[in-house]
Write a protein that holds these residues in place. Structure first.
Motif, PDB file in Angstrom:
ATOM      1  N   HIS A   1       0.810  -1.214   0.000  1.00 15.11           N
ATOM      2  CA  HIS A   1       0.000   0.000   0.000  1.00 15.11           C
ATOM      3  C   HIS A   1       0.840   1.260   0.000  1.00 15.11           C
ATOM      4  CE1 HIS A   1       0.471  -0.766   4.465  1.00 15.11           C
ATOM      5  NE2 HIS A   1       0.801   0.513   4.392  1.00 15.11           N
ATOM      6  N   ALA A   2       2.172   1.155   0.226  1.00 14.78           N
ATOM      7  CA  ALA A   2       3.030   2.337   0.204  1.00 14.78           C
ATOM      8  C   ALA A   2       3.685   2.539  -1.149  1.00 14.78           C
ATOM      9  CB  ALA A   2       4.115   2.226   1.285  1.00 14.78           C
ATOM     10  N   GLY A   3       3.402   1.635  -2.100  1.00 16.46           N
ATOM     11  CA  GLY A   3       4.079   1.696  -3.380  1.00 16.46           C
ATOM     12  C   GLY A   3       3.758   2.940  -4.186  1.00 16.46           C
ATOM     13  N   ALA A   4       2.612   3.592  -3.886  1.00 14.68           N
ATOM     14  CA  ALA A   4       2.242   4.779  -4.646  1.00 14.68           C
ATOM     15  C   ALA A   4       3.090   5.982  -4.269  1.00 14.68           C
ATOM     16  CB  ALA A   4       0.762   5.094  -4.418  1.00 14.68           C
ATOM     17  N   LEU A   5       3.765   5.926  -3.126  1.00 14.36           N
ATOM     18  CA  LEU A   5       4.572   7.042  -2.640  1.00 14.36           C
ATOM     19  C   LEU A   5       6.048   6.704  -2.807  1.00 14.36           C
ATOM     20  CD1 LEU A   5       2.637   7.907   0.643  1.00 14.36           C
ATOM     21  CD2 LEU A   5       2.459   9.016  -1.582  1.00 14.36           C
ATOM     22  N   ILE A   6       6.710   7.403  -3.712  1.00 10.31           N
ATOM     23  CA  ILE A   6       8.129   7.153  -3.946  1.00 10.31           C
ATOM     24  C   ILE A   6       8.897   8.453  -3.759  1.00 10.31           C
ATOM     25  CG2 ILE A   6       7.700   5.240  -5.539  1.00 10.31           C
ATOM     26  CD1 ILE A   6       8.184   7.181  -7.845  1.00 10.31           C
TER      27      ILE A   6
ATOM     28  N   GLY B   1       5.336  15.466   2.725  1.00 12.89           N
ATOM     29  CA  GLY B   1       4.261  15.514   1.743  1.00 12.89           C
ATOM     30  C   GLY B   1       4.709  16.081   0.416  1.00 12.89           C
ATOM     31  N   ARG B   2       5.540  17.138   0.456  1.00 13.66           N
ATOM     32  CA  ARG B   2       6.014  17.732  -0.797  1.00 13.66           C
ATOM     33  C   ARG B   2       6.929  16.783  -1.563  1.00 13.66           C
ATOM     34  NH1 ARG B   2       7.717  22.403   2.619  1.00 13.66           N
ATOM     35  NH2 ARG B   2       5.842  23.653   2.928  1.00 13.66           N
ATOM     36  N   TRP B   3       7.816  16.115  -0.832  1.00 11.19           N
ATOM     37  CA  TRP B   3       8.837  15.313  -1.508  1.00 11.19           C
ATOM     38  C   TRP B   3       8.298  13.987  -2.025  1.00 11.19           C
ATOM     39  CZ3 TRP B   3      12.688  16.070  -4.263  1.00 11.19           C
ATOM     40  CH2 TRP B   3      13.678  15.097  -4.501  1.00 11.19           C
ATOM     41  N   TYR B   4       7.342  13.391  -1.310  1.00 10.78           N
ATOM     42  CA  TYR B   4       6.793  12.103  -1.740  1.00 10.78           C
ATOM     43  C   TYR B   4       5.454  12.261  -2.467  1.00 10.78           C
ATOM     44  CZ  TYR B   4      10.439  10.077   1.170  1.00 10.78           C
ATOM     45  OH  TYR B   4      11.659   9.732   1.707  1.00 10.78           O
ATOM     46  N   ASP B   5       5.083  13.520  -2.768  1.00 13.64           N
ATOM     47  CA  ASP B   5       3.821  13.799  -3.455  1.00 13.64           C
ATOM     48  C   ASP B   5       2.669  13.130  -2.723  1.00 13.64           C
ATOM     49  OD1 ASP B   5       1.931  14.671  -5.221  1.00 13.64           O
ATOM     50  OD2 ASP B   5       2.464  13.287  -6.839  1.00 13.64           O
ATOM     51  N   ALA B   6       2.600  13.393  -1.426  1.00 15.64           N
ATOM     52  CA  ALA B   6       1.582  12.777  -0.577  1.00 15.64           C
ATOM     53  C   ALA B   6       0.669  13.837   0.024  1.00 15.64           C
ATOM     54  CB  ALA B   6       2.241  11.966   0.543  1.00 15.64           C
ATOM     55  N   GLU B   7      -0.578  13.502   0.137  1.00 16.53           N
ATOM     56  CA  GLU B   7      -1.517  14.334   0.880  1.00 16.53           C
ATOM     57  C   GLU B   7      -1.433  13.910   2.351  1.00 16.53           C
ATOM     58  OE1 GLU B   7      -6.351  15.088   1.372  1.00 16.53           O
ATOM     59  OE2 GLU B   7      -5.568  13.787  -0.230  1.00 16.53           O
ATOM     60  N   VAL B   8      -1.247  14.862   3.241  1.00 13.52           N
ATOM     61  CA  VAL B   8      -1.136  14.564   4.669  1.00 13.52           C
ATOM     62  C   VAL B   8      -2.372  15.077   5.388  1.00 13.52           C
ATOM     63  CG1 VAL B   8       0.205  14.899   6.776  1.00 13.52           C
ATOM     64  CG2 VAL B   8       1.381  14.697   4.575  1.00 13.52           C
TER      65      VAL B   8
ATOM     66  N   ILE C   1      -1.094   4.592   5.676  1.00 11.43           N
ATOM     67  CA  ILE C   1      -0.935   5.068   4.311  1.00 11.43           C
ATOM     68  C   ILE C   1      -2.054   4.494   3.467  1.00 11.43           C
ATOM     69  CG2 ILE C   1       0.549   5.046   2.267  1.00 11.43           C
ATOM     70  CD1 ILE C   1       2.958   4.927   4.082  1.00 11.43           C
ATOM     71  N   GLU C   2      -2.773   5.398   2.802  1.00 16.92           N
ATOM     72  CA  GLU C   2      -3.872   5.004   1.928  1.00 16.92           C
ATOM     73  C   GLU C   2      -3.596   5.553   0.527  1.00 16.92           C
ATOM     74  OE1 GLU C   2      -7.235   6.753   3.822  1.00 16.92           O
ATOM     75  OE2 GLU C   2      -7.335   5.258   5.435  1.00 16.92           O
ATOM     76  N   GLY C   3      -3.006   4.727  -0.328  1.00 19.52           N
ATOM     77  CA  GLY C   3      -2.648   5.207  -1.655  1.00 19.52           C
ATOM     78  C   GLY C   3      -1.619   6.300  -1.575  1.00 19.52           C
ATOM     79  N   LYS C   4      -1.986   7.526  -1.994  1.00 12.21           N
ATOM     80  CA  LYS C   4      -1.075   8.655  -1.946  1.00 12.21           C
ATOM     81  C   LYS C   4      -1.388   9.588  -0.762  1.00 12.21           C
ATOM     82  CE  LYS C   4       0.428  10.525  -5.759  1.00 12.21           C
ATOM     83  NZ  LYS C   4       1.808   9.994  -5.813  1.00 12.21           N
ATOM     84  N   LYS C   5      -2.044   9.043   0.232  1.00  5.44           N
ATOM     85  CA  LYS C   5      -2.401   9.821   1.422  1.00  5.44           C
ATOM     86  C   LYS C   5      -1.742   9.224   2.666  1.00  5.44           C
ATOM     87  CE  LYS C   5      -6.659  11.195   2.038  1.00  5.44           C
ATOM     88  NZ  LYS C   5      -8.117  11.198   2.411  1.00  5.44           N
ATOM     89  N   ILE C   6      -1.169  10.101   3.512  1.00  2.00           N
ATOM     90  CA  ILE C   6      -0.651   9.686   4.813  1.00  2.00           C
ATOM     91  C   ILE C   6      -1.555  10.285   5.878  1.00  2.00           C
ATOM     92  CG2 ILE C   6       1.304   9.746   6.399  1.00  2.00           C
ATOM     93  CD1 ILE C   6       3.136  10.183   4.007  1.00  2.00           C
ATOM     94  N   VAL C   7      -2.143   9.421   6.681  1.00  3.25           N
ATOM     95  CA  VAL C   7      -3.072   9.862   7.725  1.00  3.25           C
ATOM     96  C   VAL C   7      -2.371   9.726   9.082  1.00  3.25           C
ATOM     97  CG1 VAL C   7      -5.337   9.550   8.779  1.00  3.25           C
ATOM     98  CG2 VAL C   7      -5.021   9.076   6.340  1.00  3.25           C
TER      99      VAL C   7
END
Length: 391
Positions: free
Chosen positions: A121-126, A338-345, A382-388
């Motif tokens: 599930h963390a594969g979307a965040l690189i 969030g900026r570096w891994y293109d993640a919504e926090v 981690i849910e897709g491209k979101k870190i909660v």
């Protein structure tokens, strides 16, 4: 002992996972100056954590540190040194994890383990990389991370060239074709960064989620660019044509110098940090002249203040390939992640206030980074491209 073996043994030692023979071998490493410094860092960090061991007297802490580094037990200690050091090491592992230093020291030793442990599930965040889009004067867009090297565009008498190093450069076309000055915009997405050589020879490193608008050729009495986000500048000297960075209603004016401007909209202030030379900051009627090692901060309310104890290594860490936190809040840490891994926090419930310090390479996986935070009692999913972040 080579450094890779040492890092592997020390990593296992901090987890209490060494045999007596391996521990004895690791103790022998105290005679190596470089490896001894890593020992000092781990032990010193442990002893400064009063909540973990209650040693509040500075003289006592120093005595314990010197005793450990000398390879013998502190005064009034009856336990064998190996068991005593294992207790220190186990506690040090928690502290080092809380300050994000573990990955910095032992990343090479643990890299293979971490890669194998990355959940699906963390594969979307690189981790981010060299990614940017160049918008030309006519509105056409060039994706630079997929564009080939060489000339990629021509605007009047100016050629845009992507160098073998991956950076962007502007050259005057010797053919003498005419044309007025036009403006280009270099934009990096979340998870991207890029370096450009401006038409005057100035070098600019653009951090993630940032943009720089600039002319294809500088003329007149000034060189002016417009910035959103964060960038590091090494400005080519030209006393006859000062260089100005415009950030909203603020202007950074220089002749030739090295400085960093951080102006993300989701941060509490715009920060201009000077490394070399001199810059003048102007905002309305306010003005401030910076010396190397100083930082000007412009708050959202429009008040400008001076910080003359700034850690320039921390400020420019992003340019050099790592995160560097120094008494940074959880929210501040997560904004950078969030900026570096293109993640919504996002945050759920009440999150306790806490601070973090230390270094970690930006090439680390998001799982590696978040596991370190988890050891400091930061709960997340981690849910897709979101870190909660959860209580």
């Amino acid at each position: 002992m080579d450094h890779q073996t040492f890092s592997t043994l020390l990593d296992r030692y901090l987890r209490g996972d060494l045999s007596r023979e391996e521990a004895a071998r690791l103790m022998d490493s105290l005679h190596d100056e470089d490896m001894r410094r890593q020992w000092e860092s781990a032990v010193g960090g442990l002893l400064e954590n009063k909540a973990m061991h209650g040693l509040s007297d500075p003289a006592r802490m120093d005595a314990v540190r010197r005793s450990i580094m000398a390879g013998k037990a502190p005064a009034r200690q009856t336990q064998p040194i190996l068991k005593r050091l294992i207790r220190y090491a186990a506690a040090a592992a928690v502290l080092l994890s809380a300050t994000l230093t573990t990955v910095y020291l032992f990343r090479q030793a643990s890299q293979n383990r971490q890669q194998a442990a990355i959940p699906v599930h963390a594969g979307a965040l690189i981790p981010g990389g060299d990614k940017a889009i160049l918008t030309l004067a006519d509105g056409s867009r060039i994706t630079l991370d997929t564009a080939g090297n060489g000339a990629i565009a021509s605007q009047g008498n100016v050629q845009v060239i992507k160098l073998n190093s991956g950076q962007l450069a502007y050259n005057t076309d010797a053919s003498g074709k005419g044309g007025g000055i036009s403006y280009n915009t270099l934009s990096t997405p979340k998870g991207g960064q890029f370096r450009i050589i401006l038409p005057d020879g100035s070098n600019v490193w653009l951090n993630a989620a940032s943009s720089l608008r600039f002319p294809t050729a500088f003329s007149g009495k000034t060189r002016e660019v417009q910035l959103n986000g964060e960038a590091y500048f090494e400005v080519a000297k030209n006393p006859a044509m000062p260089f100005t960075v415009k950030v909203n209603e603020m202007a950074v004016q220089v002749l030739g110098t090295h400085f960093n401007v951080m102006a993300y909209k989701d941060e509490n202030s715009i920060q201009t940090t000077l490394l070399e030379g001199a810059v003048n900051i102007q905002h309305g009627a306010q003005a401030m002249l910076l010396k190397p090692g100083q930082q000007a901060r412009l708050s959202a309310a429009g008040k400008m203040t001076l910080n003359d104890r700034v850690d320039v290594e921390e400020v420019t860490a992003w340019k050099n390939g790592y995160f560097h936190f120094n008494h940074e809040s959880l929210e501040g840490v997560m904004r950078q992640i969030g900026r570096w891994y293109d993640a919504e926090v996002t945050y759920e419930g009440d999150i306790p206030a806490r601070e973090f310090g230390g270094k970690i390479e930006r090439s680390s996986s998001v799982t590696e980074v978040m596991k370190i935070l988890e050891l400091s009692k930061v709960r997340y999913r981690i849910e897709g491209k979101k870190i909660v972040i959860t209580p």
